[in-house]
Write a protein that holds these residues in place. Sequence first.
Motif: not given
Length: 429
Positions: A236, A238, A241, A244-245, A368, A371, A376, A379-380, A383
């Motif tokens: 979770e 930054l 994230t 994950n991206l 999450v 991914g 994504c 969470m983007l 964050n």
Amino acid sequence: MNRRLHALVPPTPARPLPLLAAVWLATRALMLWLLVHDSLPVLGNGAVAREVWKLYFHWYAVLSHGAFPAHDTLWQYPPGAGVVLLLPGLVPGLTYFQAFVVLTLAADALVTGALARAGGRVGRSLRGAALWTCGLPLLLHVPLARYDVTVTALAVVSLLALSRSARAAGAFAALGALVKVWPGLVLFGTHRGHRTRSAWLCAAATGTVSLAFFVMSFDNPFAFLRQQGGRGVQIESLGGTALNLARHAGWPGTSRYRYGSVELVGPYVSAVATASLALTAAAFALLLVWRVRARRWSAATPYDAALTAVLLFTVTSRVLSPQYMIWLLGLAAVCLTSRHTTQRPVAALIVAATVLTSVAYPALYHEVMAGTWTGCLLMLARNGLLTAAAVLAFVRLWRFGRPPSGETVPMREPRAGSDRLAKRAPSYS
């Protein structure tokens, strides 16, 4: 003189307090209902409540024998956390889980009452108590199954005590730091001079005495340091994230449950973790520069600085668990008790991020962890809001502390119990 004061500042109406109490009771009843139905898939399939009745209760059994969990990778908390986890076992007539929830609600009520009392003073606002009362349920039932509400209560009491007793503020901040470290940051914005010396010296004395107690009373009080050092990048955060991206661009990493949270493992994870630590160090340096160069203080500045500091350390951390939002809601609520705060827009961003947090966990946490694009982007967005809040908080704190060019503002310490600004200091909305 009294007539003139009442004409300028009307007394706080009696109606908001009963209404606030009614909203608190209704929302907490809803949170309890959600906790009882925690096994529903949309509420996490029992994962939220399991933290208490399984993990916390296991630690309670170890702590009750006079030792901290020495070889448990999940134990990553300072020794003061042991006291919080031992207390539910001392409540008669209730199971450990029931007592934990009751004590959490008591801490929640303490925060609400303290914020309402602070906001009810002349020149202040009940917005802080309202933000906490209505904002905490946005996290659904998660706050009732985490001890972060208790930690936040210590931080809130510390900040609100600052105007009356710097020593009490220092003591509460130290106790909070011994439970979960971050409450030590609430003293960062104390006005330079006698109040800072009193608060910081009392915090140091309280921390030293408390640590001595833990060393003499328990085995392995510093075992948590070894576990903290081994933590990676939580999904979770930054950095998580970004990684994950990167999965969608071919990064071969995966998620794995480690050290009490879901972390990402694979190439470049250690580099991301190092970058997070570097950003945390940079955030601390920025806060130091602000403190050295600030020339204007108001009674709200300690509140604003505390929120800014915790925001900066939160968004740059390798870990950004859902319960961290409890801290931010509590500090934002303290800011709103003062009409002179610079952080009202920041509080709005925190509330928006809280809503997205509850969507991500527990409702869509499987997205999450996997991914997916949904996870994504969620969470983007969350964050991104927190990053924007951190940047905005620091910018507004900095601008307030630096008077306009050519203006000289005397460095007078606000009177204890006062919420007045220096005459030449503007109010920020």
